[in-house]
Design an enzyme around this catalytic site. Structure first.
Site: not given
Length: 848
Positions: A583, A815
């Site tokens: 990302d 996460e």
């Protein structure tokens, strides 16, 4: 291929003109016509008007004939991007039919809800659970997994992926348990029967208030195909009967849904008819609100739409209580066996079955993941939860992905998009509340666990993904199939771009399988089936590899770059590289075709080397083996790798591109065309970019180390170990941070609304890969063997301690983890690739 066709046409035309004597000598025709010139003139003069009219009509007919051949009214040819690869489907293999297919027919394949059951078929019969939770003396509906519900903990503590699972859901005032079990009995329909036991207990230190003493559960059954359901006698107050609902389907025959509970006296119900069930909780809440306003109690209306396709049953009782809900298929035979099957799945008999399944799970876990006694009991608990949530989070989805067509105008697609063909996907998911859908690059990490537990489930999942490949060899990086999945996705992420890829991590799992095959670690039947699978998968893997090798290739031989970066953005500090999976990890400041991404180069080496290994295993033609061997050799060329990507000053590997460090986000007033200008965070470039190595150290800098392209006796290996263990760069007491503290982008926002994601936080899948390679180098002869072993032991210990500690405090795997204090961050219940901590505990590392 088009060039070849045109060449063939030219050859045929030349041949015809040579063999036809009239065409070869056109003057001969002219001479022959001159001998008949006078008669032709006489006829022509007599019938001039007729011939002109006839000619016009003939011309019109000819034009019409040609138009008929061309058929302009015919729909335009299907775009290549939505044309499936013309190859046999993996899911048509015999190993995925018969008993295997039926054994996986029913399952908890709705990961986006707290508890849901469906079949692996489009237009399934589905079931699920809702309940009213209490917070600050107010009721809230629970159904779809979401952080805003603020459950203290939820998730599968054990699940075998096939026919058993146990889940704990801890509310503010009570704790629910859902235990699921499947059974195949004589007389049951396709897929067999299933049962769920719901238990409700009051949490300790709950205030003694009346509203907290009663639990309101809502169990529902729905037909996605819209077929009507029949109310059972249990809800119609016929004494002694347990049937809640019944119906019939072509796949499973007649069916019945039963409720057994000594604690529940009455059941209320409501029926609905709606094309989708993702908004079901809203319908139930609206029904309850009407009842509460009119009658002053939380009770469904005991009414239904005509021919309802959804039936919701309210089960209310004083806490504590339990209820067994049993689904029976193939109930058309009116004999006692139906009652026997139902009784076997309730009460003490069901308790015994649950106990047996739990014992089987524990024993298989111990055998599949060998954990040292030195770890203690807590890591074992976390490991089981990691595996249980991974398997319990497997979902089945059906629908069509939305694909962009940036350069093609298509009818009825003003947004230049088109739908992929209708497809099914059986897959694990990264996170039930945030990402309950398929992600291609996550799935490779998921399969590193799943194949070790159940190789057939793993092959089934990989096969589903590969069958989604189009004719160009592209697979969508994110699969959003069906209304339920779509309801959880922001609009800007729905569209998939066929120019963009995702790391081919499925090769991580496939490489493991190949290695274990060579070492004869599988039973004979499994080994044969894996080989058959690889043989059929080869054409798809080859197409996938060639898609990467052509569309993502850089300007220089052996270089690659991720496509999809925004070259015109004015709002991103560093244009994101979503296709890389990393990302906002900082790349070249100005995206261009001159870029070289070191991580993609290493992924391509893994893919080429894996393809060569598969070709060798299957004893394929030597030319095929040579093709992949040559590519792998080129990409493992250490001198070439260093020439392209090595920053010799610190022994780190870097991307290359058009870059400047003089970039910042500043507040500016932006004219919007209205009377009110807007203040926005705008990217400002203070220095002209130049082609250079991108000076950011982080996970990308370690990819040649991760994929073991550095010789064990190279001094660069020592530099990589220095990079890993340096507390001022990547090392923390909780794991390796994603970006160096020395980077100008460290923990910097990428936009006004995007906090740092891969710019410092600790991510477990990359730590797993790094730990794997540390373990590898600690086993390899060389001058840095002992150093690698020391770093390996410390990093492994830090990761396990922090993840287990967070789970103990919060009840979740996360996460990512904060690099300063190790606190879990981002999405909770992220038991996708974070579950690779189990592999770290078991020292079960991927093969390269």
């Amino acid at each position: 291929m088009a060039g070849t066709s045109r060449g063939s046409t030219r050859s045929r035309a030349s041949k015809s003109s040579t063999e036809n004597p009239q065409i070869r000598n056109p003057n001969r025709i002219l001479r022959k016509d001159k001998t008949r010139n006078n008669s032709l003139i006489r006829i022509f003069s007599v019938n001039l008007k007729f011939l002109i009219g006839f000619g016009i009509i003939a011309f019109a007919i000819a034009i019409l004939f040609i138009c008929t051949l061309i058929n302009p009214m015919e729909k335009p040819q299907k775009p290549r991007v939505i044309t499936p690869l013309p190859a046999p489907k993996l899911m048509d293999l015999p190993m995925f039919q018969g008993a295997h297919r039926e054994s996986l027919y029913w399952g908890t394949y709705r990961p986006q809800v707290y508890f849901g059951v469906r079949a692996r078929t489009p237009q399934s019969l589905v079931a699920g659970l809702m309940w009213l939770g209490v917070k600050n003396e107010r009721y809230f509906m629970r159904h779809v997994c979401q952080d805003s519900d603020e459950l203290k903990q939820y998730g599968w503590t054990s699940h075998n992926g096939r026919d058993y699972g146990h889940q704990v859901l801890s509310e503010q005032t009570m704790t629910l348990t859902t235990s699921f079990l499947k059974s195949k009995d004589h007389g049951s329909g396709y897929g067999g029967d299933w049962a769920v036991r719901i238990g409700v207990q009051s949490n300790e230190s709950v205030p003694d208030e009346e509203m907290l003493k009663t639990a309101h559960l809502f169990f529902y059954v729905a037909d996605e195909g819209g077929k009507s359901l029949t109310l059972g006698s249990r809800v119609l107050d016929i004494h002694g009967d347990s049937i809640l609902a019944s119906g019939s389907r072509s796949d499973i025959g007649d069916w019945q849904l039963h409720l057994f509970s000594e604690d529940v006296s009455g059941v209320h119900y409501s029926g609905f008819k709606t094309p989708h069930i993702h908004n079901l909780s809203d319908l139930v809440q609206a029904n309850l609100a009407v009842q509460a306003r009119q009658f002053g109690h939380l009770q469904l209306s005991d009414s239904s739409d005509d021919s309802p396709s959804i039936l919701v049953f309210q089960i209310s009782a004083r806490i504590p209580f339990k209820a067994d809900i049993v689904f029976l298929s193939g109930t058309s035979t009116r004999d006692s066996r139906v009652e026997e099957r139902a009784s076997r799945l309730t009460g003490t008999s069901l308790t015994s079955l649950f106990s047996e399944k739990q014992k089987e799970f524990d024993n298989k876990f111990k055998k599949s993941f060998i954990l040292s006694d030195e770890l203690g009991l807590e890591p074992v608990t976390v490991g089981k939860a990691a595996l249980g949530n991974m398997l319990g989070g497997i979902g089945y989805f059906f629908g069509q992905s939305k694909i962009s067509l940036p350069s093609i105008s298509t009818p009825n697609a003003g947004d230049n998009s088109v739908l992929y063909w209708p497809a099914e996907l059986y897959t694990a998911v990264p996170s039930r509340p945030f990402f309950p859908r398929g992600f291609l690059w996550d799935e490779g990490f998921h399969q590193l666990l799943i194949w070790r537990w159940d190789v057939y489930i793993s092959l089934d999942i990989i096969g589903h993904w590969l069958d989604l490949m189009n004719i160009d060899g592209w697979i969508p990086r994110e699969l959003i199939l069906g209304a339920e999945a779509l309801s959880k996705v922001p609009e800007e992420f729905v569209l998939q771009h066929p120019t963009n890829g995702n790391p081919p991590t499925l090769f991580l799992a496939l490489r493991d399988l190949i290695s274990k095959l060579k070492k004869e670690k599988f039973a004979a039947t499994e080994a044969r089936d894996i080989s058959v699978f690889l043989d059929r998968a080869f054409v798809r893997l080859e197409a996938w590899f060639k898609w990467f090798n052509t569309t993502q290739a850089g300007k220089e031989m052996g270089s690659y770059y991720w496509h999809g970066r925004d070259t015109a953005t004015i709002r991103e500090l560093n244009p994101k590289t979503l296709s890389s999976g990393l990302d906002d990890y900082p790349r070249a400041s100005h995206p261009s075709e001159d870029e070289r991404h070191v991580d993609l180069r290493c992924w391509m080496h893994l893919a080429a080397d894996s393809m060569h290994s598969i070709a060798e295993l299957l004893k394929m033609d030597k030319d095929i083996k040579k093709e992949y061997s040559s590519t792998a050799k080129l990409l493992s060329d250490f001198k070439l790798l260093n020439k392209m990507h090595l920053d010799t000053a610190n022994g780190a590997y870097c991307d290359y591109g058009n870059h400047t460090e003089k970039v910042q986000l500043t507040w500016k007033i932006v004219e919007t065309g209205s009377n009110y200008p807007r203040r926005e965070f705008i990217r400002e470039v203070l220095e002209k970019p130049v082609l250079q190595l991108v000076p950011h150290l982080g996970y990308v800098s370690l990819f040649p180390f991760i994929l073991r392209l550095i010789p064990p006796d190279s001094q660069i290996l020592e530099s990589q170990l220095d990079l890993i263990s340096n507390k001022s760069i990547l090392w923390t007491d909780f794991g390796l941070r994603s970006l160096s503290k020395t980077s100008s982008m460290y923990m910097k926002r990428n936009t006004e609304h995007d906090p740092p994601y891969w710019r410092g936080p600790i991510w477990i899948p990359l730590n797993y890969l790094i730990v794997s390679s540390l373990h590898h180098y600690s086993q390899e002869p060389g001058p840095y063997r002992e150093r690698a072993k020391t770093v390996y032991n410390e990093l492994r210990s830090n990761l396990i301690r922090n993840i287990v500690g967070n789970y103990k405090r919060t009840g979740y795997l996360w996460e990512q983890y904060d690099p300063k204090k190790g606190k879990g961050k981002g999405a909770r219940l992220f038991t996708g690739w974070t579950a690779t901590v189990l592999l770290i505990m078991a020292e079960a590392y991927h093969e390269v």
